[in-house]
Design a protein around this motif. Sequence first.
Motif, PDB file in Angstrom:
ATOM      1  N   PRO A  14       0.781  -1.101  -0.031  1.00 16.86           N
ATOM      2  CA  PRO A  14      -0.029  -0.008  -0.111  1.00 16.86           C
ATOM      3  C   PRO A  14       0.866   1.219  -0.001  1.00 16.86           C
ATOM      4  O   PRO A  14       0.413   2.354  -0.069  1.00 16.86           O
ATOM      5  CB  PRO A  14      -1.016  -0.014   1.302  1.00 16.86           C
ATOM      6  N   ASN A  15       2.242   1.133   0.053  1.00 18.67           N
ATOM      7  CA  ASN A  15       2.944   2.324   0.255  1.00 18.67           C
ATOM      8  C   ASN A  15       3.468   2.678  -1.013  1.00 18.67           C
ATOM      9  O   ASN A  15       3.843   1.949  -2.021  1.00 18.67           O
ATOM     10  CB  ASN A  15       4.246   1.944   0.931  1.00 18.67           C
ATOM     11  N   VAL A  16       3.573   4.100  -1.470  1.00 16.76           N
ATOM     12  CA  VAL A  16       3.958   4.611  -2.516  1.00 16.76           C
ATOM     13  C   VAL A  16       4.816   5.871  -2.292  1.00 16.76           C
ATOM     14  O   VAL A  16       4.645   6.553  -1.511  1.00 16.76           O
ATOM     15  CB  VAL A  16       2.640   5.271  -3.457  1.00 16.76           C
ATOM     16  N   ASP A  17       6.097   5.595  -2.654  1.00 18.98           N
ATOM     17  CA  ASP A  17       7.102   6.559  -2.433  1.00 18.98           C
ATOM     18  C   ASP A  17       7.382   7.335  -3.753  1.00 18.98           C
ATOM     19  O   ASP A  17       7.861   6.614  -4.674  1.00 18.98           O
ATOM     20  CB  ASP A  17       8.439   5.904  -1.676  1.00 18.98           C
ATOM     21  N   ILE A  18       7.589   8.500  -3.793  1.00 23.24           N
ATOM     22  CA  ILE A  18       7.971   9.256  -4.957  1.00 23.24           C
ATOM     23  C   ILE A  18       9.529   9.350  -4.726  1.00 23.24           C
ATOM     24  O   ILE A  18       9.995   9.934  -3.849  1.00 23.24           O
ATOM     25  CB  ILE A  18       7.464  10.642  -4.740  1.00 23.24           C
ATOM     26  N   ILE A  19       9.979   8.812  -5.845  1.00 23.38           N
ATOM     27  CA  ILE A  19      11.572   8.709  -5.907  1.00 23.38           C
ATOM     28  C   ILE A  19      12.030   9.918  -6.540  1.00 23.38           C
ATOM     29  O   ILE A  19      13.490  10.684  -6.271  1.00 23.38           O
ATOM     30  CB  ILE A  19      12.086   7.451  -6.774  1.00 23.38           C
ATOM     31  N   TYR A  20      11.159  10.718  -7.579  1.00 26.22           N
ATOM     32  CA  TYR A  20      11.699  11.803  -8.565  1.00 26.22           C
ATOM     33  C   TYR A  20      10.614  12.448  -8.898  1.00 26.22           C
ATOM     34  O   TYR A  20       9.516  11.641  -9.260  1.00 26.22           O
ATOM     35  CB  TYR A  20      12.383  11.424  -9.582  1.00 26.22           C
ATOM     36  N   TYR A  21      10.416  13.954  -8.955  1.00 23.72           N
ATOM     37  CA  TYR A  21       9.223  14.395  -9.289  1.00 23.72           C
ATOM     38  C   TYR A  21       9.756  15.656 -10.215  1.00 23.72           C
ATOM     39  O   TYR A  21      10.570  16.373 -10.256  1.00 23.72           O
ATOM     40  CB  TYR A  21       8.559  15.046  -8.196  1.00 23.72           C
ATOM     41  N   SER A  22       9.012  15.849 -11.535  1.00 26.68           N
ATOM     42  CA  SER A  22       9.295  16.811 -12.344  1.00 26.68           C
ATOM     43  C   SER A  22       7.909  17.506 -12.666  1.00 26.68           C
ATOM     44  O   SER A  22       7.129  16.999 -13.258  1.00 26.68           O
ATOM     45  CB  SER A  22       9.893  16.532 -13.669  1.00 26.68           C
ATOM     46  N   GLY A  23       7.699  18.895 -12.345  1.00 22.65           N
ATOM     47  CA  GLY A  23       6.286  19.364 -12.541  1.00 22.65           C
ATOM     48  C   GLY A  23       6.029  20.608 -11.618  1.00 22.65           C
ATOM     49  O   GLY A  23       6.987  21.248 -11.028  1.00 22.65           O
ATOM     50  N   PRO A  24       5.070  21.193 -11.992  1.00 20.26           N
ATOM     51  CA  PRO A  24       4.720  22.441 -11.261  1.00 20.26           C
ATOM     52  C   PRO A  24       4.347  22.428  -9.726  1.00 20.26           C
ATOM     53  O   PRO A  24       4.305  23.440  -9.268  1.00 20.26           O
ATOM     54  CB  PRO A  24       3.429  22.910 -12.244  1.00 20.26           C
ATOM     55  N   ARG A  25       4.155  21.027  -9.021  1.00 19.22           N
ATOM     56  CA  ARG A  25       3.793  21.189  -7.740  1.00 19.22           C
ATOM     57  C   ARG A  25       4.871  21.486  -6.857  1.00 19.22           C
ATOM     58  O   ARG A  25       6.034  20.870  -7.203  1.00 19.22           O
ATOM     59  CB  ARG A  25       3.187  19.822  -7.489  1.00 19.22           C
ATOM     60  N   THR A  26       4.672  21.710  -5.796  1.00 14.37           N
ATOM     61  CA  THR A  26       5.551  21.816  -4.745  1.00 14.37           C
ATOM     62  C   THR A  26       5.816  20.674  -3.605  1.00 14.37           C
ATOM     63  O   THR A  26       4.771  19.931  -3.928  1.00 14.37           O
ATOM     64  CB  THR A  26       5.425  23.099  -3.709  1.00 14.37           C
ATOM     65  N   SER A  27       6.784  20.500  -3.138  1.00 12.72           N
ATOM     66  CA  SER A  27       6.975  19.159  -2.325  1.00 12.72           C
ATOM     67  C   SER A  27       5.973  19.199  -1.232  1.00 12.72           C
ATOM     68  O   SER A  27       5.487  18.241  -0.565  1.00 12.72           O
ATOM     69  CB  SER A  27       8.421  19.281  -1.681  1.00 12.72           C
ATOM     70  N   ALA A  28       5.119  20.378  -0.884  1.00  5.91           N
ATOM     71  CA  ALA A  28       4.116  20.284   0.176  1.00  5.91           C
ATOM     72  C   ALA A  28       2.964  19.580  -0.335  1.00  5.91           C
ATOM     73  O   ALA A  28       2.006  19.342   0.653  1.00  5.91           O
ATOM     74  CB  ALA A  28       3.782  21.817   0.700  1.00  5.91           C
ATOM     75  N   SER A  29       2.713  19.356  -1.671  1.00  6.36           N
ATOM     76  CA  SER A  29       1.601  18.632  -2.249  1.00  6.36           C
ATOM     77  C   SER A  29       1.680  17.367  -2.707  1.00  6.36           C
ATOM     78  O   SER A  29       1.281  16.829  -3.381  1.00  6.36           O
ATOM     79  CB  SER A  29       1.038  19.445  -3.287  1.00  6.36           C
TER      80      SER A  29
END
Length: 138
Positions: A37-52
């Motif tokens: 059930p765990n989802v870990d974000i390894i890398y992100y590219s886009g307009p959202r901030t880490s707070a979201s």
Amino acid sequence: MNLHNAIDVIDQAVSKMCLSSGSPIFNEWMIVQVSGPNVDIIYYSGPRTSASQNKMKKDMRSLEDEMASDGYTTGQFFFSPDASGTLYDAFILAGPGKYIIFNNTTLSMKDISADAFWGKNQIHFVELSERFHMDALV
């Protein structure tokens, strides 16, 4: 494939799609690791901030049934025709438990695929999926 190479390959494919269409097809993408059930974000590219980041995980609900299925092999992909807004539109299985998640925050996959520019850009998406089929993310 290691994470650094995967990020470069994905970024190149997303850039090719943007160049050939004149605007971003996917303005947001990320690499996630799914373990139960765990989802870990390894890398992100886009307009959202880490707070979201919690919001991003909730926005994956348009893909979660397919991601939970055991029917995919590395390199295979899925498009959610009904996802709109911030709900994620597509994924590629990049390696065991690792997914590349794609989104257009203003258009749904139904809108994207209805436009003629998508026909020219599908090749970049398929080439990307083939790269991971041949060299999975570890």
